[in-house]
Design a protein around this motif. Structure first.
Motif, PDB file in Angstrom:
ATOM      1  N   ALA A  76       0.831  -1.206   0.000  1.00 32.64           N
ATOM      2  CA  ALA A  76       0.000   0.000   0.000  1.00 32.64           C
ATOM      3  C   ALA A  76       0.865   1.255   0.000  1.00 32.64           C
ATOM      4  CB  ALA A  76      -0.933   0.000   1.215  1.00 32.64           C
ATOM      5  N   ILE A  77       1.961   1.223   0.744  1.00 34.43           N
ATOM      6  CA  ILE A  77       2.885   2.358   0.768  1.00 34.43           C
ATOM      7  C   ILE A  77       3.513   2.552  -0.610  1.00 34.43           C
ATOM      8  CG2 ILE A  77       5.029   3.249   1.746  1.00 34.43           C
ATOM      9  CD1 ILE A  77       4.335   1.760   4.330  1.00 34.43           C
ATOM     10  N   LYS A  78       3.924   1.443  -1.233  1.00 35.41           N
ATOM     11  CA  LYS A  78       4.530   1.503  -2.559  1.00 35.41           C
ATOM     12  C   LYS A  78       3.547   2.071  -3.577  1.00 35.41           C
ATOM     13  CE  LYS A  78       6.568  -1.419  -6.165  1.00 35.41           C
ATOM     14  NZ  LYS A  78       6.992  -2.786  -6.533  1.00 35.41           N
ATOM     15  N   GLN A  79       2.310   1.592  -3.556  1.00 34.48           N
ATOM     16  CA  GLN A  79       1.301   2.071  -4.505  1.00 34.48           C
ATOM     17  C   GLN A  79       0.992   3.553  -4.276  1.00 34.48           C
ATOM     18  OE1 GLN A  79      -1.856  -0.736  -3.780  1.00 34.48           O
ATOM     19  NE2 GLN A  79      -1.147  -2.137  -5.374  1.00 34.48           N
ATOM     20  N   SER A  80       0.988   3.973  -3.027  1.00 32.76           N
ATOM     21  CA  SER A  80       0.737   5.383  -2.716  1.00 32.76           C
ATOM     22  C   SER A  80       1.857   6.262  -3.255  1.00 32.76           C
ATOM     23  CB  SER A  80       0.606   5.572  -1.198  1.00 32.76           C
ATOM     24  OG  SER A  80      -0.480   4.835  -0.688  1.00 32.76           O
ATOM     25  N   LEU A  81       3.094   5.804  -3.117  1.00 32.99           N
ATOM     26  CA  LEU A  81       4.240   6.542  -3.652  1.00 32.99           C
ATOM     27  C   LEU A  81       4.139   6.681  -5.171  1.00 32.99           C
ATOM     28  CD1 LEU A  81       7.164   5.053  -1.549  1.00 32.99           C
ATOM     29  CD2 LEU A  81       6.636   7.495  -1.747  1.00 32.99           C
ATOM     30  N   GLN A  82       3.779   5.598  -5.842  1.00 31.04           N
ATOM     31  CA  GLN A  82       3.680   5.622  -7.299  1.00 31.04           C
ATOM     32  C   GLN A  82       2.571   6.566  -7.760  1.00 31.04           C
ATOM     33  OE1 GLN A  82       5.308   1.018  -7.882  1.00 31.04           O
ATOM     34  NE2 GLN A  82       3.141   1.452  -8.115  1.00 31.04           N
ATOM     35  N   LEU A  83       1.467   6.561  -7.049  1.00 26.59           N
ATOM     36  CA  LEU A  83       0.364   7.449  -7.395  1.00 26.59           C
ATOM     37  C   LEU A  83       0.728   8.901  -7.110  1.00 26.59           C
ATOM     38  CD1 LEU A  83      -2.611   7.730  -8.294  1.00 26.59           C
ATOM     39  CD2 LEU A  83      -3.262   7.456  -5.903  1.00 26.59           C
ATOM     40  N   PHE A  84       1.333   9.138  -5.958  1.00 26.43           N
ATOM     41  CA  PHE A  84       1.674  10.500  -5.531  1.00 26.43           C
ATOM     42  C   PHE A  84       2.726  11.126  -6.437  1.00 26.43           C
ATOM     43  CE2 PHE A  84       4.060  13.464  -2.752  1.00 26.43           C
ATOM     44  CZ  PHE A  84       3.013  14.316  -2.398  1.00 26.43           C
ATOM     45  N   LEU A  85       3.715  10.324  -6.849  1.00 27.68           N
ATOM     46  CA  LEU A  85       4.830  10.832  -7.654  1.00 27.68           C
ATOM     47  C   LEU A  85       4.643  10.598  -9.152  1.00 27.68           C
ATOM     48  CD1 LEU A  85       7.730   9.633  -5.345  1.00 27.68           C
ATOM     49  CD2 LEU A  85       6.860  11.960  -5.578  1.00 27.68           C
ATOM     50  N   ASP A  86       3.545   9.927  -9.496  1.00 27.70           N
ATOM     51  CA  ASP A  86       3.218   9.653 -10.906  1.00 27.70           C
ATOM     52  C   ASP A  86       4.345   8.895 -11.602  1.00 27.70           C
ATOM     53  OD1 ASP A  86       1.673   9.661 -13.192  1.00 27.70           O
ATOM     54  OD2 ASP A  86       2.421  11.586 -13.898  1.00 27.70           O
ATOM     55  N   VAL A  87       4.754   7.788 -10.988  1.00 27.25           N
ATOM     56  CA  VAL A  87       5.748   6.904 -11.587  1.00 27.25           C
ATOM     57  C   VAL A  87       5.175   5.488 -11.644  1.00 27.25           C
ATOM     58  CG1 VAL A  87       7.728   8.253 -10.839  1.00 27.25           C
ATOM     59  CG2 VAL A  87       6.843   6.449  -9.358  1.00 27.25           C
ATOM     60  N   LYS A  88       5.625   4.698 -12.593  1.00 30.74           N
ATOM     61  CA  LYS A  88       5.107   3.336 -12.768  1.00 30.74           C
ATOM     62  C   LYS A  88       5.624   2.385 -11.704  1.00 30.74           C
ATOM     63  CE  LYS A  88       4.303   3.605 -17.763  1.00 30.74           C
ATOM     64  NZ  LYS A  88       4.607   3.002 -19.094  1.00 30.74           N
ATOM     65  N   ASP A  89       6.884   2.581 -11.308  1.00 29.32           N
ATOM     66  CA  ASP A  89       7.481   1.685 -10.323  1.00 29.32           C
ATOM     67  C   ASP A  89       8.535   2.462  -9.540  1.00 29.32           C
ATOM     68  OD1 ASP A  89       8.799  -0.329  -8.870  1.00 29.32           O
ATOM     69  OD2 ASP A  89       8.398  -1.813 -10.429  1.00 29.32           O
ATOM     70  N   VAL A  90       8.389   2.510  -8.210  1.00 31.23           N
ATOM     71  CA  VAL A  90       9.317   3.294  -7.385  1.00 31.23           C
ATOM     72  C   VAL A  90      10.645   2.568  -7.163  1.00 31.23           C
ATOM     73  CG1 VAL A  90       7.515   4.553  -6.163  1.00 31.23           C
ATOM     74  CG2 VAL A  90       8.274   2.341  -5.279  1.00 31.23           C
ATOM     75  N   GLU A  91      10.800   1.416  -7.800  1.00 36.61           N
ATOM     76  CA  GLU A  91      12.030   0.648  -7.602  1.00 36.61           C
ATOM     77  C   GLU A  91      12.821   0.447  -8.891  1.00 36.61           C
ATOM     78  OE1 GLU A  91      10.610  -2.913  -5.834  1.00 36.61           O
ATOM     79  OE2 GLU A  91      10.140  -1.975  -3.906  1.00 36.61           O
TER      80      GLU A  91
END
Length: 231
Positions: free
Chosen positions: A173-188
């Motif tokens: 959930a944290i990872k998905q929130s980061l991706q949505l917030f920063l508009d990136v496909k994958d934070v890794e």
């Protein structure tokens, strides 16, 4: 050495003659005594009273603030059970400024824990703001009629916010929130150094909130927005 004002009004203290500000001819002054009388009337409607310690004057009289406690919220006597952001009290806040920067305002504010040792800070809630125009007093009375609805909306918000502390979150959930917030496909994957820095900072904020509030939606919200936590 005197300043001449053309087509302007000067607001001057009656006790010492100091000027608080200058305004257009459309400006209408709300006297301090009138604001205090209004606060007394509103407090009475809520079954409360206004005491001198609730009234503060700043900037040489150019800013008046009245804070009326309308609800106290119990916090745990056990420090281990406290969380930063826990609600301590809800207040009716009335503010009026005469320096040209602040108009008339009335609304709700909340005192929350800024540290589990008992330190608190004030957080503004829902409020109404008005400029000092010729009909400001009539408009203020219109707002007074809306205060019950404002309080109802505020109470629902507090219930919804409290429920966030009861919903657990996962690392996904944290990872998905980061991706949505920063508009990136994958934070890794395939990130610029600048984006990596942003992600690290947000993760650090979330981690600090999780440490204080547990792994909940409340912590996730505060990690991203710093809604109740002061850094």
């Amino acid at each position: 050495g005197q300043n001449i004002l053309t087509n302007r009004k000067a607001l001057v203290r009656s006790d010492n003659g100091s000027m608080l500000g200058d305004f257009t001819n459309n400006y209408a002054c709300y006297q301090n005594r009138e604001v205090v009388q209004l606060a007394v009337s509103v407090a009475s409607l809520l079954g409360k009273t206004v005491s001198p310690d609730m009234i503060r004057s700043r900037k040489g009289g150019a800013l008046l603030e009245i804070m009326i406690p309308i609800a106290e919220h119990e916090i745990s006597a056990n420090v281990q059970n406290r969380n930063v952001g826990d609600l301590v009290s809800t207040n009716l806040r009335i503010v009026d400024g005469r320096d040209g920067n602040v108009g008339f305002g009335i609304g709700l504010s909340h005192r929350v824990l800024s540290c589990t040792n008992g330190m608190t800070m004030q957080k503004k809630g829902f409020s109404y703001r008005l400029k000092h125009t010729y009909n400001v007093k009539n408009r203020v009375m219109g707002i007074i009629e809306k205060l019950p609805k404002l309080a109802e909306t505020n109470n629902q918000f507090l219930l919804d916010y409290d429920n966030l502390g009861k919903k657990a979150i996962t690392e996904q959930a944290i990872k998905q929130s980061l991706q949505l917030f920063l508009d990136v496909k994958d934070v890794e994957k395939d990130l610029s150094p600048q984006m990596i820095t942003k992600i690290d900072k947000i993760r650090q904020c979330v981690s600090e909130e999780v440490e204080q509030k547990g792994k909940t939606l409340n912590a996730l919200l505060n990690g991203f927005s710093r809604f109740t936590t002061h850094y």
